[in-house]
Design an enzyme around this catalytic site. Structure first.
Site, PDB file in Angstrom:
ATOM      1  N   ASN A 170      32.106  22.405  21.667  1.00 43.78           N
ATOM      2  CA  ASN A 170      32.292  23.796  21.232  1.00 43.78           C
ATOM      3  C   ASN A 170      31.034  24.424  20.649  1.00 43.78           C
ATOM      4  OD1 ASN A 170      33.170  21.703  19.297  1.00 43.78           O
ATOM      5  ND2 ASN A 170      33.262  23.395  17.859  1.00 43.78           N
TER       6      ASN A 170
ATOM      7  N   HIS B 264      44.171  30.403  22.455  1.00 44.10           N
ATOM      8  CA  HIS B 264      43.226  31.470  22.100  1.00 44.10           C
ATOM      9  C   HIS B 264      41.798  31.225  22.583  1.00 44.10           C
ATOM     10  CE1 HIS B 264      40.993  29.991  18.371  1.00 44.10           C
ATOM     11  NE2 HIS B 264      41.934  29.075  18.455  1.00 44.10           N
TER      12      HIS B 264
ATOM     13  N   CYS C 151      33.886  28.515  11.078  1.00 43.07           N
ATOM     14  CA  CYS C 151      34.370  27.615  10.039  1.00 43.07           C
ATOM     15  C   CYS C 151      35.348  28.328   9.140  1.00 43.07           C
ATOM     16  CB  CYS C 151      33.219  26.989   9.255  1.00 43.07           C
ATOM     17  SG  CYS C 151      32.578  28.008   7.961  1.00 43.07           S
TER      18      CYS C 151
ATOM     19  N   ALA D 161      45.289  23.613  18.901  1.00 39.55           N
ATOM     20  CA  ALA D 161      44.661  22.320  19.182  1.00 39.55           C
ATOM     21  C   ALA D 161      44.563  21.443  17.939  1.00 39.55           C
ATOM     22  CB  ALA D 161      43.281  22.533  19.791  1.00 39.55           C
ATOM     23  N   THR D 162      44.352  22.038  16.773  1.00 36.84           N
ATOM     24  CA  THR D 162      44.237  21.212  15.563  1.00 36.84           C
ATOM     25  C   THR D 162      45.525  20.424  15.360  1.00 36.84           C
ATOM     26  OG1 THR D 162      42.733  22.809  14.582  1.00 36.84           O
ATOM     27  CG2 THR D 162      43.783  21.271  13.068  1.00 36.84           C
TER      28      THR D 162
ATOM     29  N   THR E 286      61.755  25.418  15.389  1.00 32.38           N
ATOM     30  CA  THR E 286      61.999  26.504  16.337  1.00 32.38           C
ATOM     31  C   THR E 286      60.726  26.828  17.097  1.00 32.38           C
ATOM     32  OG1 THR E 286      63.674  27.401  14.866  1.00 32.38           O
ATOM     33  CG2 THR E 286      62.791  28.908  16.524  1.00 32.38           C
TER      34      THR E 286
ATOM     35  N   GLN F 292      37.992  23.496  24.676  1.00 29.81           N
ATOM     36  CA  GLN F 292      36.968  24.377  25.251  1.00 29.81           C
ATOM     37  C   GLN F 292      36.891  24.250  26.764  1.00 29.81           C
ATOM     38  OE1 GLN F 292      35.176  26.706  23.696  1.00 29.81           O
ATOM     39  NE2 GLN F 292      35.649  26.182  21.581  1.00 29.81           N
TER      40      GLN F 292
END
Ligand code: PLP
Length: 388
Positions: free
Chosen positions: A157, A207, A330, A73-74, A243, A185
């Site tokens: 989150n 994840h 974090c 997601a980042t 890739t 989330q």
């Protein structure tokens, strides 16, 4: 070592064994490069990507062709924000105005901050109330004042507040404002429809829904709104070259397929466990406060504060037997006050006593009961130590 009870499912979820089995197959047997067009091993990998794209799109209510796979997601958020700003700057020659909620994930907050500092965008922050809810009238007022991109997450989150994306999408669409939703989330936990919420860019991560780490997607409704931010290959329309991580993507697809089939039943069971834990803790711990929007929370979220006991004193007592968190996971390991709790304007004692508990689909009744006992005992011991 006895494995601790895992109640930190907002940080990451264990991989579903059915997902792990298919990922392993694509590591060991079907290991082709999806770009190898000269043999059937490559064709097979490419076909597996199409299957995964269909599963992602079916879970989120989008078109398969709109799905761009990323490392999580980042990266999805970074591509959406930077790519959108580049496209707008090229088209209009003026920095776009971005509105974002005060409780967005740091992936959104920090990227917008960097773009603003570089003079490539301007921004306006939307406040939240003490339950981290948005005032939709205020949001509509800001959007109507001229906003090019609105950023609202699907669910928070930390305190788990779920946002009304259909209404928010309607407000954005009425003003011709594009809509970026960090659904990391929310995806696979609450019903989402990119199409009916008119979301222009949607970020997700495997994840957080029982898939592997290091893979996610950005769903882009209209590719003309995005420019690439990296170059060097024609994969994924040139918007995310490189890739493709076929085993990871297959895992994301399988995780989405399973969530679509099992989400409603799983989340109902998770909510029962959460409510049971909430009831036990509220009855046994004097002064315990439940944070967040009680009726509009993720099923697995239980965010509590014990104002007279610093959260570190509880974590220190349970950390070997119970995995819960003081806030968002974090990367730096440096403790910082939560920007979410600050935006909710909670008193310092509530912020300092905050604990985030995240129930997931693999938790058991026995674990919930034991977690409650461990926490009650830890709070009692911490209180005794404080008066001693
Ligand atoms: N957005 C939200 C709301 C999150 O909870 C997280 C992860 O904690 C992210 C974005 C970042 O996701 P990833 O770990 O896939 O980069």
């Amino acid at each position: 070592m006895v494995r601790p009870i895992y109640l930190d499912n907002h940080a990451t979820t264990p991989v579903d064994p059915r997902v792990a089995a298919i990922v392993l197959r694509f590591f060991l047997e079907d290991f082709g490069n999806a770009g190898s067009a000269d043999h059937i091993i490559g064709d097979h990998a490419d076909a597996a990507l199409s299957v995964a794209r269909n599963h992602v799109a079916a879970l989120l209510g989008s078109l398969p062709d709109d799905v761009i796979f990323t490392s999580g997601a980042t990266e999805s958020i970074s591509l959406a924000l930077q790519g959108f700003v580049a496209a707008r700057l090229r088209r209009t020659k003026r920095p776009p105005r971005i509105a974002l909620t005060a409780v967005e994930h740091s992936a959104v907050l920090e990227t917008v901050k960097a773009l603003t500092a570089a003079g490539r965008a301007s921004s306006v922050v939307l406040p939240v109330d003490r339950s981290a809810r948005l005032d939709l009238d205020e949001l509509a007022r800001v959007v109507r004042s001229g906003v090019d991109l609105l950023c609202v997450m699907g669910a928070n989150n930390e305190v788990g507040t779920v946002y009304p994306l259909v209404e928010i999408g309607r407000i954005a669409e009425a003003s011709g404002t594009l809509f970026l939703c960090d659904a990391t989330q929310a995806a696979g936990k609450v019903q989402l429809s990119i199409d009916s919420s008119a979301i222009s860019f949607t970020a997700i991560s495997a994840h957080k829904m029982y898939g592997p780490m290091g893979v996610g997607a950005l769903i882009v409704r209209d590719r003309r709104d995005l420019e690439p931010v990296s170059w060097g290959g024609q994969q994924q329309h040139g918007l995310r070259p490189g890739t493709l991580n076929v085993p990871g993507i297959v895992g994301l697809g399988e995780a989405c397929r399973l969530r679509r089939l099992e989400m409603v039943a799983d989340e109902a069971a998770i909510a029962l466990f959460r409510d049971q834990l909430q009831y036990a803790l509220s009855s046994e711990i004097d002064g315990l406060i439940i944070n967040g929007a009680h009726g509009e929370r993720l099923a697995g979220n239980l965010h509590v504060s014990i104002p007279d006991v610093p959260n570190g004193a509880i974590i220190a007592r349970v950390r070997e037997r119970l995995a819960i968190a003081t806030g968002a996971a974090c990367a730096s390991g440096i403790e910082a006050p939560s920007h979410v709790l600050r935006a909710m304007r909670l008193p310092t004692s509530i912020q300092d006593g905050a604990l985030r508990i995240g129930v997931g689909k693999f938790n058991t009744q026995a674990e919930i009961s034991e977690a409650s006992e461990l926490l009650v005992r830890a709070v009692g011991d911490a209180r005794k130590a404080m008066v001693a």
